[in-house]
Design a protein around this motif. Structure first.
Motif, mmCIF file in Angstrom:
data_model
loop_
_atom_site.group_PDB
_atom_site.id
_atom_site.type_symbol
_atom_site.label_atom_id
_atom_site.label_comp_id
_atom_site.label_asym_id
_atom_site.label_seq_id
_atom_site.Cartn_x
_atom_site.Cartn_y
_atom_site.Cartn_z
ATOM 1 N N VAL A 179 -29.105 -14.669 22.224
ATOM 2 C CA VAL A 179 -30.082 -13.586 22.156
ATOM 3 C C VAL A 179 -30.501 -13.125 23.545
ATOM 4 O O VAL A 179 -30.478 -11.927 23.867
ATOM 5 C CB VAL A 179 -31.330 -14.015 21.344
ATOM 6 N N TYR A 184 -29.838 -8.953 20.322
ATOM 7 C CA TYR A 184 -30.252 -8.069 19.226
ATOM 8 C C TYR A 184 -29.561 -6.706 19.331
ATOM 9 O O TYR A 184 -29.061 -6.170 18.337
ATOM 10 C CB TYR A 184 -31.769 -7.893 19.234
ATOM 11 N N THR A 240 -30.133 -19.332 19.934
ATOM 12 C CA THR A 240 -31.190 -18.972 20.882
ATOM 13 C C THR A 240 -32.277 -20.019 20.941
ATOM 14 O O THR A 240 -32.498 -20.777 19.996
ATOM 15 C CB THR A 240 -31.808 -17.616 20.492
ATOM 16 N N LYS A 266 -35.291 -19.040 21.226
ATOM 17 C CA LYS A 266 -36.434 -18.390 20.580
ATOM 18 C C LYS A 266 -36.476 -18.853 19.118
ATOM 19 O O LYS A 266 -35.611 -18.508 18.331
ATOM 20 C CB LYS A 266 -36.294 -16.871 20.664
ATOM 21 N N GLN A 293 -39.366 -18.734 16.997
ATOM 22 C CA GLN A 293 -40.431 -18.209 16.170
ATOM 23 C C GLN A 293 -39.848 -17.591 14.890
ATOM 24 O O GLN A 293 -38.724 -17.075 14.886
ATOM 25 C CB GLN A 293 -41.235 -17.147 16.925
ATOM 26 N N ASP A 298 -38.717 -14.123 15.309
ATOM 27 C CA ASP A 298 -37.426 -13.974 15.982
ATOM 28 C C ASP A 298 -36.279 -14.118 14.973
ATOM 29 O O ASP A 298 -35.315 -13.344 14.983
ATOM 30 C CB ASP A 298 -37.275 -15.022 17.083
ATOM 31 N N GLU A 299 -36.387 -15.119 14.106
ATOM 32 C CA GLU A 299 -35.364 -15.298 13.075
ATOM 33 C C GLU A 299 -35.314 -14.097 12.127
ATOM 34 O O GLU A 299 -34.241 -13.630 11.741
ATOM 35 C CB GLU A 299 -35.639 -16.580 12.280
ATOM 36 N N TYR A 321 -29.040 -18.380 11.937
ATOM 37 C CA TYR A 321 -29.840 -18.415 13.157
ATOM 38 C C TYR A 321 -29.988 -19.884 13.540
ATOM 39 O O TYR A 321 -30.626 -20.654 12.832
ATOM 40 C CB TYR A 321 -31.216 -17.795 12.862
#
Length: 375
Positions: A62, A70, A91, A93, A95, A98-99, A110
């Motif tokens: 990501v 993205y 990634t 990230k 949160q 984010d997923e 993810y």
């Protein structure tokens, strides 16, 4: 995506990451089972993914400079060449938002960093098994489609042969010769094409319907099989009583088509045209024809087309009861039938393409002995 799929070949994974250590780790983890391709940024990933053979799966970081994962995913999904390739985001990230973002863009999974090798292997295997199953299904569907098309072509060819056999059977009992049905069906198609853009005829004379008219036209005289030989083959003029019997060939023809419709339990455009042509091609624009003395637009369009084609061919053909008229003589005779025998607009269309009719007549002309010649 590839047009064909070798089920024994290694599946291809594209790893997209700007961090060399991540690429090394993932490559070492996957290289024994899969073929690996590498891209260190989004633009390279877009390029590699669009080259045939395309990857079977993309592992996409990501957080990358210039174009993040993205945006890379968004562009891959916007491209018809690459939008079917499954994408797994990798990634740090983690949160929920984010997923959610990644999945909304079309990713299939993810995985959070630092990655767990067993999780990566399991999720990659799951997605690639789905890819293999989808490709197998696509290949089977293509094979089935090919079989259906082939059988449809063979069925259509067989149907055309049966139609021509039925039409030829009627002609063997008449003074008509073999190429009459070839000429008339081509006349009908040529005249229909000339009229297809007319506001009066455009809704009926679609390309599909013109093809059906071409195929149904040979059946116009199949009802003559029901007419006695002493009337059908009479070399001279028919008496009024004999002519009344001759008129019945239109009803016999329609009844033949109706019997087919009853057997099928339904009708279709081909059978409708065949029924209209057999029953109404002897009607005249002014109402003086038969069997129902229909007037003007009450006569089906298909039958009006057939009337022009049939009369022209009868005029230029030699019969035991008359000589053949020249092309020019036939045109002048038909011109006089405008608005009486023939739909005026159809006759005008015919007059604008008489050279096409003449060419068709020459292509399917008769030999000196009366046998068919095709050029």
């Amino acid at each position: 995506m590839n047009e064909t799929h070798d089920q024994d070949a290694k599946q291809v994974i594209l790893i997209v990451d700007d961090t060399p250590d991540n690429i090394t780790l993932l490559s070492a983890l996957l290289k024994d089972k899969y073929k690996i391709k590498i891209a260190t940024n989004g633009l390279k990933a877009l390029h590699i993914a669009s080259i045939d053979p395309s990857p079977d799966l993309i592992l996409l970081d990501v957080m990358m400079p210039e174009m993040d994962g993205y945006e890379t995913c968004r562009r891959l999904k916007d491209n018809p060449q690459t939008n079917q390739i499954p994408i797994i985001f990798l990634t740090a990230k983690s949160q929920v938002s984010d997923e959610e973002m990644g999945l909304k863009l079309g990713a299939v999974d993810y995985i959070s960093k630092p990655v767990s090798p067993p999780i990566v292997l399991a999720r990659v295997a799951t997605q690639l098994n789905l890819v293999r199953a989808r490709n197998l299904l696509q290949d089977q569907n293509k094979h089935l489609e090919s079989l259906v098309k082939d059988r449809t072509r063979k069925l259509a060819k067989m149907q055309d042969a049966i139609i021509m056999a039925m039409a030829s059977l009627a002609e063997t009992r008449d003074n008509e010769t073999g190429n009459h049905i070839r000429r008339t069906q081509n006349y009908v198609a040529a005249l229909a094409r000339q009229l297809k853009n007319s506001p009066r005829f455009s809704s009926e004379l679609t390309d599909e319907n013109i093809e059906l008219l071409y195929k149904s036209a040979p059946l116009h005289d199949i009802g003559k099989v029901g007419i006695p030989d002493n009337i059908l083959l009479k070399p001279g003029k028919l008496t009024s009583e004999e002519f009344e019997v001759m008129k019945l060939h239109t009803s016999y023809g329609r009844e033949t088509i109706l019997s087919v419709e009853r057997y099928l339990g339904e009708s279709n455009e081909f059978l409708r045209f065949a029924r209209e042509i057999t029953y109404s091609h002897q009607e005249k624009w002014d109402g003086s024809g038969y069997p129902e003395n229909l007037v003007g637009d009450a006569i089906p369009i298909s039958a009006r087309l057939m009337a022009v084609a049939d009369v022209y061919d009868a005029l230029i053909s030699k019969r035991v009861y008359k000589p053949a008229f020249s092309h020019e003589e036939a045109i002048e005779i038909m011109r006089k039938g405008r608005g009486s025998h023939f739909d005026p607009e159809m006759l005008d269309a015919f007059l604008s393409i008489t050279n096409d009719f003449k060419e068709i007549a020459m292509r399917y002309r008769e030999s000196e002995t009366g046998d068919s010649e095709i050029f």
